[in-house]
Write an enzyme that holds these catalytic residues in place. Structure first.
Site: not given
Lengths: 409, 279
Positions: B61, B72
């Site tokens: 990824e 995040d």
């Protein structure tokens, strides 16, 4: 006229062919939050139609917030500009000193109705943070406020006040450490606290239903102003003028007049001027994109990275704007102009001297434009300016600038 | 009856499908490694990327840095800031992918990030460029299925998998529509929170396993577990439940603190744990 936002939370401009030309709003958030956002929307729609909810909100607005706020004819400012008549909608007279509590109270009551007892909020100037901390104290709820470290520095009195009210204030140091970063951090805390937390967004932005919900709670400004101007002058005003960062006071004033033949002027923070690149004017100096859950105009670079906003007023220091404003801008129903830092400062001084009212630096942007508009229009016209908050919190900034100006002179 | 996409729509001949097929044949889970494109600079990022497959990464990824990564945690926020400071852009991320593809045509590469840089680039134009560069799929954190139909259709046309995220909060009634837009694999977020903010809770692995089984019943796609995989123990625990295990923050932190070799060492350690989990 079709009602917006639609069921997906979009405000759309539709062409003559029925095709959508541009759309703003939506729900661009992480999957973790999607179910909760749906719950909030359903709970809000039920609350809106519930007489008991509305009665409690109205009673608190009257007895606790101090509504209705006056619509005040600013006689000496009007005389000074020698043109259109200026009326000030005195949101600065609300409990906690700004329009922010209209929305904070509404959302906190909704949170309680949903059984969520922990409120979180982002704040720039601290006015929304203070409002949320205040209603949390009043309703016996826990409260955490996220605030950029830069803003904590320049808005100390509000930080102390939130702590005194029992709120936890968390300094956000990521990014530029201002309002947008506080909002990022609040969204992160919301994802982690999705089981018990209600995020009280302070402006007409964020994922649907927030833009609509905040607008509705703030529309009390426009509803009162409409009744008051009709009672005082027998006519609708020629134009409405309000400052826009995220745009909640402007949306609250504008919305009840949307179907009327009344001009609407939003004033963005021009900072040091659009050409300087140091401003917070998303509509005048930005382009459409997606941030904080909604599609709207943003300050961004060619790679789609969000740029730092700049304004002397912490409350306007945000690189986006509510999606309904983006929609009104594209359709031409409202007009958006800018006022610079120094123009806002001059408006603060003028309003103090002529009216004995200390406006917030945010509201002073609207006053600066109001002066220009009044001077260019005949006395037969009347303008309503939203005086969205009082300027006590800005004393340090104002004095610092006025002193440095005197030193230069 | 749960509406599902017919089997003909599911991409069977893709790097992702072949990768999961290989892992299944070896009776093991796949290790998915997340790295931020351009962190801390383009050369380091390229060097790490090229060595990840040999260290045991089955799928990579690649994070697309964004100034405001609202889902995040600190580790990936900082990685994005380092990358942006080093001048990383979406165009440069695609260059990185092209470089990687010149020497590796087998390892699936998936882009992960936020919508705004794509919108700015032009969504259609971006999807075409990504497919041309050798990307296999996309994970878009802030694009719920409600707004994703057009992009999903365009991605499918180009053979790009739109990998759906499923959260612990996702109720059963959202799954049919959500998974109908999914290809490649399903990314099951292990807990409510931002990336890297907690460790995987292995005491409640049974509940997670039941949910993974329920997911597979809705749609025959491999399931990856991500968020909270930090070490051999959590990787092994997740690999016993799911088809794939995603490691992100821990790897990004290791790279930041100790450099490429240390990040590769962690990858080898996790790959070993994933391979041995079911034996």
């Amino acid at each position: 006229m079709r009602e917006f936002p639609d069921s997906n939370g979009f405000f759309c401009n539709v062409g003559p062919d029925g095709e959508s030309r541009s759309r703003y709003g939506g729900r661009y958030v992480a999957e973790t939050l999607m179910p909760l956002i749906g719950e909030i929307e359903a709970a809000y729609d039920a609350a809106r139609d519930d007489p008991e909810f509305n009665a409690e909100l109205a009673a608190l607005q009257r007895d606790y917030v101090g509504r209705a706020t006056p619509l005040y004819f600013a006689e000496r400012l009007t005389e000074h500009f020698g043109g259109a008549r200026l009326y000030l909608k005195r949101e600065d007279l609300n409990h906690t000193g700004a329009h922010k509590i209209n929305n904070a109270l509404g959302q906190a009551l909704l949170a309680r109705r949903m059984g969520r007892n922990r409120l979180i909020a982002e704040t720039g100037a601290g006015m929304h943070g203070v409002a949320v901390a205040t209603v949390a104290a009043r309703l016996g709820m826990r409260c955490t406020v996220y605030m950029g470290a830069t803003d904590i520095e320049r808005q100390q009195p509000n930080v102390q006040r939130m702590r005194l009210l029992g709120a936890e204030v968390i300094a956000v140091t990521s990014g530029t450490a201002t309002l947008k970063d506080a909002m990022n951090e609040a969204l992160r805390a919301w994802v982690a606290g999705v089981d018990d937390t209600f995020y009280v967004i302070g402006t007409v932005a964020g994922p649907a239903p927030y833009p609509r919900m905040v607008r509705d709670f703030q529309s009390t400004i426009g509803r009162e102003a409409r009744e008051q101007i009709l009672a005082q002058t027998g006519r609708l005003p020629t134009a409405l003028i309000a400052c826009v960062g995220g745009g909640s006071n402007a949306m609250g004033l504008f919305h009840p007049f949307l179907a009327d033949a009344v001009e609407m002027i939003g004033v963005e923070a021009g900072g040091e001027g659009l050409d300087s690149g140091r401003h917070a004017a998303s509509l005048n100096g930005g382009s459409p994109g997606i941030l904080h859950g909604n599609r709207t105009y943003l300050l961004q670079d060619d790679d789609g990275q969000i740029l730092d906003a700049h304004s002397i007023s912490a409350g306007l220091d945000y690189p986006g704007i509510g999606p309904e404003h983006a929609w009104l801008h594209d359709s031409g129903r409202a007009r958006y102009v800018t006022a610079k830092d120094d123009e806002a400062l001059a408006a603060v001084a003028l309003c103090c001297r002529l009216e004995g009212i200390l406006p917030a630096l945010e509201s002073a942007h609207a006053l600066a434009e109001a002066g220009r508009q009044a001077a260019s229009r005949p006395p037969t016209q009347s303008l309503i300016v939203c005086l969205s908050g009082r300027g006590d919190k800005d004393m340090k900034t104002i004095i610092d600038h006025l002193v440095s100006e005197e030193n230069r002179a | 009856m749960i509406p599902t996409v017919s089997d003909t729509e599911i991409q069977t001949d893709s790097r992702l499908a072949r990768c999961f097929e290989r892992c299944r044949a070896q009776q093991r889970g796949a290790l998915v490694t997340y790295v931020m494109a351009g962190d801390p600079d383009l050369d380091t990022s390229r060097a790490l990327l090229e060595q990840l497959p040999a260290a045991g990464a089955d799928i990579i990824e690649l994070g697309m840095p964004f100034s405001d990564p609202m889902a995040d945690g600190v580790a990936i926020q900082r990685a994005g800031q380092r990358a942006l400071k080093g001048g990383q852009t979406l165009a440069r991320t695609l260059d990185l992918v092209r470089d990687f593809r010149r020497q590796d045509d087998r390892t699936p590469l998936v882009l992960m990030g936020y919508l705004n840089p794509l919108v700015r680039y032009g969504e259609r134009r971006f999807l075409e460029a990504a497919a041309e560069a050798g990307i296999d799929g996309l994970i878009l954190v802030d694009l719920p299925y409600e707004h994703g139909a057009t992009l999903t259709a365009q991605a499918r046309d180009l053979g790009l998998a739109r990998i759906p995220l499923v959260a612990p909060t996702t109720p059963g009634e959202r799954l049919p529509a959500l998974l109908a837009q999914g290809d490649g694999f399903v990314y099951r977020i292990a807990f409510n929170g931002v990336t890297g903010s907690r460790a995987l809770d292995l005491d409640h692995a049974d509940a997670l396993e039941r949910q993974v089984i329920a997911l597979r019943r809705h749609r025959a796609l491999p399931v990856a577990i991500g968020f909270g995989v930090r070490d051999a123990g959590s990787a092994s625990g997740a690999a016993r439940i799911a088809d794939a295990v995603v490691v992100g923050s821990a790897l990004v932190e290791r790279l930041a603190d100790e450099g490429v070799d240390a990040a590769l060492a962690l990858t080898r350690e996790l790959a070993k744990a994933v391979r041995e989990a079911r034996s």
